[in-house]
Write a protein that holds these residues in place. Structure first.
Motif, PDB file in Angstrom:
ATOM      1  N   ALA A  70       0.837  -1.205   0.000  1.00  0.00           N
ATOM      2  CA  ALA A  70       0.000   0.000   0.000  1.00  0.00           C
ATOM      3  C   ALA A  70       0.873   1.256   0.000  1.00  0.00           C
ATOM      4  CB  ALA A  70      -0.918   0.010   1.218  1.00  0.00           C
ATOM      5  N   LYS A  71       1.986   1.214   0.719  1.00  0.00           N
ATOM      6  CA  LYS A  71       2.876   2.379   0.773  1.00  0.00           C
ATOM      7  C   LYS A  71       3.591   2.617  -0.552  1.00  0.00           C
ATOM      8  CE  LYS A  71       4.299   3.727   5.418  1.00  0.00           C
ATOM      9  NZ  LYS A  71       4.567   5.141   5.147  1.00  0.00           N
ATOM     10  N   ARG A  72       3.480   1.671  -1.477  1.00  0.00           N
ATOM     11  CA  ARG A  72       4.040   1.873  -2.818  1.00  0.00           C
ATOM     12  C   ARG A  72       2.937   1.951  -3.863  1.00  0.00           C
ATOM     13  NH1 ARG A  72       9.274   1.942  -2.401  1.00  0.00           N
ATOM     14  NH2 ARG A  72       9.458   2.097  -4.661  1.00  0.00           N
ATOM     15  N   GLY A 100      -0.442  10.259   2.815  1.00  0.00           N
ATOM     16  CA  GLY A 100       0.332   9.026   2.734  1.00  0.00           C
ATOM     17  C   GLY A 100       1.761   9.298   2.319  1.00  0.00           C
ATOM     18  N   CYS A 101       2.644   8.328   2.560  1.00  0.00           N
ATOM     19  CA  CYS A 101       4.072   8.540   2.345  1.00  0.00           C
ATOM     20  C   CYS A 101       4.748   7.202   2.077  1.00  0.00           C
ATOM     21  CB  CYS A 101       4.675   9.190   3.582  1.00  0.00           C
ATOM     22  SG  CYS A 101       6.449   9.462   3.466  1.00  0.00           S
ATOM     23  N   MET A 102       5.772   7.266   1.221  1.00  0.00           N
ATOM     24  CA  MET A 102       6.490   6.044   0.822  1.00  0.00           C
ATOM     25  C   MET A 102       7.581   5.642   1.805  1.00  0.00           C
ATOM     26  SD  MET A 102       7.553   8.953  -0.271  1.00  0.00           S
ATOM     27  CE  MET A 102       6.988   9.583  -1.821  1.00  0.00           C
ATOM     28  N   ALA A 103       7.901   6.520   2.751  1.00  0.00           N
ATOM     29  CA  ALA A 103       8.964   6.199   3.709  1.00  0.00           C
ATOM     30  C   ALA A 103       8.417   5.322   4.839  1.00  0.00           C
ATOM     31  CB  ALA A 103       9.578   7.473   4.264  1.00  0.00           C
ATOM     32  N   HIS A 104       9.331   4.839   5.677  1.00  0.00           N
ATOM     33  CA  HIS A 104       8.935   3.884   6.725  1.00  0.00           C
ATOM     34  C   HIS A 104       9.422   4.301   8.112  1.00  0.00           C
ATOM     35  CE1 HIS A 104       6.832   0.533   4.828  1.00  0.00           C
ATOM     36  NE2 HIS A 104       7.501   0.849   3.729  1.00  0.00           N
ATOM     37  N   CYS A 105       9.198   5.559   8.486  1.00  0.00           N
ATOM     38  CA  CYS A 105       9.597   5.974   9.832  1.00  0.00           C
ATOM     39  C   CYS A 105       8.727   5.237  10.848  1.00  0.00           C
ATOM     40  CB  CYS A 105       9.439   7.482   9.978  1.00  0.00           C
ATOM     41  SG  CYS A 105      10.328   8.382   8.692  1.00  0.00           S
ATOM     42  N   HIS A 106       9.388   4.572  11.783  1.00  0.00           N
ATOM     43  CA  HIS A 106       8.637   3.733  12.730  1.00  0.00           C
ATOM     44  C   HIS A 106       7.626   4.538  13.536  1.00  0.00           C
ATOM     45  CE1 HIS A 106      12.180   0.638  12.860  1.00  0.00           C
ATOM     46  NE2 HIS A 106      11.723   0.867  11.645  1.00  0.00           N
ATOM     47  N   TYR A 107       8.005   5.782  13.903  1.00  0.00           N
ATOM     48  CA  TYR A 107       7.188   6.580  14.825  1.00  0.00           C
ATOM     49  C   TYR A 107       6.088   7.362  14.122  1.00  0.00           C
ATOM     50  CZ  TYR A 107      10.477   9.753  12.705  1.00  0.00           C
ATOM     51  OH  TYR A 107      11.209  10.422  11.769  1.00  0.00           O
ATOM     52  N   CYS A 108       5.994   7.268  12.793  1.00  0.00           N
ATOM     53  CA  CYS A 108       5.159   8.197  12.017  1.00  0.00           C
ATOM     54  C   CYS A 108       3.693   8.222  12.454  1.00  0.00           C
ATOM     55  CB  CYS A 108       5.229   7.839  10.542  1.00  0.00           C
ATOM     56  SG  CYS A 108       4.222   8.908   9.510  1.00  0.00           S
ATOM     57  N   TYR A 109       3.143   9.429  12.678  1.00  0.00           N
ATOM     58  CA  TYR A 109       1.760   9.510  13.124  1.00  0.00           C
ATOM     59  C   TYR A 109       0.755   9.188  12.038  1.00  0.00           C
ATOM     60  CZ  TYR A 109       1.824  14.447  11.408  1.00  0.00           C
ATOM     61  OH  TYR A 109       1.939  15.604  10.671  1.00  0.00           O
ATOM     62  N   LEU A 110       1.215   9.140  10.774  1.00  0.00           N
ATOM     63  CA  LEU A 110       0.267   8.782   9.699  1.00  0.00           C
ATOM     64  C   LEU A 110      -0.232   7.346   9.845  1.00  0.00           C
ATOM     65  CD1 LEU A 110       1.971  10.324   6.539  1.00  0.00           C
ATOM     66  CD2 LEU A 110       0.269  11.342   8.057  1.00  0.00           C
ATOM     67  N   GLN A 111       0.542   6.536  10.561  1.00  0.00           N
ATOM     68  CA  GLN A 111       0.108   5.140  10.732  1.00  0.00           C
ATOM     69  C   GLN A 111      -1.236   5.060  11.431  1.00  0.00           C
ATOM     70  OE1 GLN A 111       3.110   2.213  11.542  1.00  0.00           O
ATOM     71  NE2 GLN A 111       4.449   3.891  12.082  1.00  0.00           N
ATOM     72  N   THR A 152      -0.058  15.584   6.213  1.00  0.00           N
ATOM     73  CA  THR A 152      -0.506  14.197   6.021  1.00  0.00           C
ATOM     74  C   THR A 152       0.325  13.471   4.970  1.00  0.00           C
ATOM     75  OG1 THR A 152      -2.119  15.040   4.450  1.00  0.00           O
ATOM     76  CG2 THR A 152      -2.894  14.661   6.693  1.00  0.00           C
ATOM     77  N   SER A 153       1.498  14.006   4.670  1.00  0.00           N
ATOM     78  CA  SER A 153       2.332  13.409   3.621  1.00  0.00           C
ATOM     79  C   SER A 153       3.704  14.069   3.648  1.00  0.00           C
ATOM     80  CB  SER A 153       1.675  13.676   2.258  1.00  0.00           C
ATOM     81  OG  SER A 153       2.485  13.184   1.224  1.00  0.00           O
ATOM     82  N   ASP A 154       4.639  13.570   2.834  1.00  0.00           N
ATOM     83  CA  ASP A 154       5.888  14.283   2.583  1.00  0.00           C
ATOM     84  C   ASP A 154       5.829  14.723   1.126  1.00  0.00           C
ATOM     85  OD1 ASP A 154       8.611  14.934   1.834  1.00  0.00           O
ATOM     86  OD2 ASP A 154       9.211  14.037   3.727  1.00  0.00           O
ATOM     87  N   ALA A 219      14.079   4.312   4.320  1.00  0.00           N
ATOM     88  CA  ALA A 219      13.505   4.786   3.040  1.00  0.00           C
ATOM     89  C   ALA A 219      13.328   6.303   2.971  1.00  0.00           C
ATOM     90  CB  ALA A 219      12.194   4.077   2.717  1.00  0.00           C
ATOM     91  N   THR A 220      14.164   7.043   3.719  1.00  0.00           N
ATOM     92  CA  THR A 220      14.195   8.499   3.570  1.00  0.00           C
ATOM     93  C   THR A 220      15.566   8.873   3.002  1.00  0.00           C
ATOM     94  OG1 THR A 220      15.110   8.791   5.788  1.00  0.00           O
ATOM     95  CG2 THR A 220      12.709   8.846   5.592  1.00  0.00           C
ATOM     96  N   SER A 221      15.758  10.149   2.646  1.00  0.00           N
ATOM     97  CA  SER A 221      17.080  10.602   2.198  1.00  0.00           C
ATOM     98  C   SER A 221      18.001  10.737   3.404  1.00  0.00           C
ATOM     99  CB  SER A 221      16.973  11.957   1.499  1.00  0.00           C
ATOM    100  OG  SER A 221      16.239  11.841   0.307  1.00  0.00           O
TER     101      SER A 221
HETATM  102 FE1  SF4 Z   1       6.875   9.885   5.673  1.00  0.00          FE
HETATM  103 FE2  SF4 Z   1       7.344  11.840   7.458  1.00  0.00          FE
HETATM  104 FE3  SF4 Z   1       5.877   9.690   8.120  1.00  0.00          FE
HETATM  105 FE4  SF4 Z   1       8.511   9.437   7.740  1.00  0.00          FE
HETATM  106  S1  SF4 Z   1       7.497  10.642   9.362  1.00  0.00           S
HETATM  107  S2  SF4 Z   1       6.901   8.035   6.975  1.00  0.00           S
HETATM  108  S3  SF4 Z   1       8.865  10.889   6.032  1.00  0.00           S
HETATM  109  S4  SF4 Z   1       5.341  11.252   6.599  1.00  0.00           S
END
Ligand code: SF4
Ligand code: 0TT
Length: 352
Positions: A70-72, A100-111, A152-154, A219-221
């Motif tokens: 889904a993230k892709r 939504g966002c393609m990165a995988h930050c563990h703490y991300c509030y979008l989850q 809600t995204s990057d 999966a971030t820069s």
């Molecule tokens: Fe993407 Fe930011 Fe969430 Fe990381 S913290 S997954 S960069 S929206």
């Protein structure tokens, strides 16, 4: 063929979705058509869906695999609700161009805020969105109204596909009382460098101690790429800032954050220091977030022990766990000192 708007993904980690859905009315808009042509040129599987809410049959054998796919997955649609959410403390309103966002930050509030819809949605009806923004600006005259594009995204990570940040930057350049801001963990700023921005867009890069980036931000820069991008944006005349988030208490955090500010100072061009701002956000989690994170990133080292935290009641919905005052104050004081030692003329917008 790719159009001038849509840079084909060539180098580095430019995001390429694995699957693209279109809501049929998105193809009535030039941006929808351009994204469709781009997806065809990239040979991506394309599907139609009457509404993103009906995307129930995403591939994947397990919940975890479905989440990763889904993230892709990109869903191209039309933004119907033009009522903007509030965005305190960073701005007056959230301006919706993507979720939504393609990165995988563990703490991300979008989850948790995106619930069961972790796929990436982008909107093609930019004129409706900027039209709504104009009304919000008028309502607050003669005050300035700030819009946050990264709630809600990057959005920078999607810019090579949509061009929507560029649209907003051009629009806001012409608004005497409108300001745009967005934050990113990506570095692909080339499409923004030559735009007429009139100093009305503030870009912030999210930075952190090496330990946090290495352990929690797949999966971030990379850090250096983000700082270089900040330098490029500063040289292009944009106001630039940094968001230090999430600030995490880990073994060796003082040395970790001291090192962060040493590197920022060393790598940032001197001209970027003008107009520099910092936003400081301590790590927080809700009970729901903890449950979801433990399912999706079962091996994470992210500390989420309620017993070690202070409970902060939420105005609406459930409260969150932050650091107890003693730890929060130690983090805030140490980081504030570092900032004023290294960047004495910068300002700190908030610590939350
Ligand atoms: Fe993407 Fe930011 Fe969430 Fe990381 S913290 S997954 S960069 S929206
Ligand atoms: O852990 C995430 C926290 O970070 C949230 O409490 C918001 C905050 N945040 C994120 C912030 O303070 N400054 C920012 O610039 C953000 C990157 C953007 C932002 C998001 C914001 O400033 N204000 C917000 O209200 N949000 C929204 O918070 C987006 C999402 O719906 C919600 C998550 O609590």
């Amino acid at each position: 063929m790719a159009t001038e708007l849509l840079t084909p993904p060539r180098k580095s980690n430019l995001f390429l979705p694995e699957l693209v859905y279109f809501e049929p009315d998105s193809l009535d808009y030039p941006k929808g058509k351009k994204i469709y042509e781009w997806a065809q040129a990239q040979d991506l599987p394309i599907r139609m869906t009457t509404s993103h809410n009906r995307i129930t049959n995403l591939p994947g054998d397990s919940e975890l695999e479905k989440y990763r796919i889904a993230k892709r997955t990109l869903v191209v649609g039309v933004k119907k609700t033009l009522k903007f959410e509030q965005s305190k403390p960073s701005a007056e309103y959230a301006i919706p161009i993507a979720t939504g966002c393609m990165a995988h930050c563990h703490y991300c509030y979008l989850q948790t805020t995106l619930g069961a819809k972790p796929y990436i949605r982008v909107y093609v009806n930019m004129d409706d969105i900027t039209g709504a923004a104009e009304k919000y600006i008028q309502e607050r005259e003669p005050e300035i109204t700030r819009f946050e594009a990264a709630c809600t995204s990057d959005p920078l990570g999607l810019e090579h596909i949509t061009g929507s940040l560029s649209d907003l930057i051009r629009f806001m350049a012409e608004q005497p009382l409108g300001r745009l801001r967005f934050v990113s963990k990506f570095h692909h700023v080339e499409p923004l460098l030559d735009l007429p921005h009139n100093g009305h867009t503030r870009v912030r890069f999210s930075v952190n101690a090496d330990y946090v980036i290495k352990n929690f931000e797949p999966a971030t820069s990379g850090f250096s790429e983000r700082i270089e991008a900040a330098g490029k944006m500063a040289r292009a005349g944009y106001p630039v800032g940094f968001i230090v988030a999430p600030i995490i208490w880990f073994d060796g955090w003082e040395e970790g954050y001291a090192e962060l500010f040493r590197r920022l100072k060393a790598e940032l061009p001197a001209d970027a220091e003008k107009q520099l701002t910092f936003e400081l956000i301590q790590h927080r989690f809700t009970k729901t977030a903890k449950r979801v994170i433990e399912q999706r990133y079962p091996k994470t080292k992210l500390e989420m022990d309620e017993a070690k935290r202070k409970y902060k009641w939420g105005k609406y919905g459930q409260g969150k766990y932050v650091y107890p005052d003693e730890q929060a104050n130690a983090l805030r004081e140490f980081i504030t000192e570092q900032i004023f030692e290294k960047f004495p003329s910068s300002s700190i917008d908030y610590f939350t």
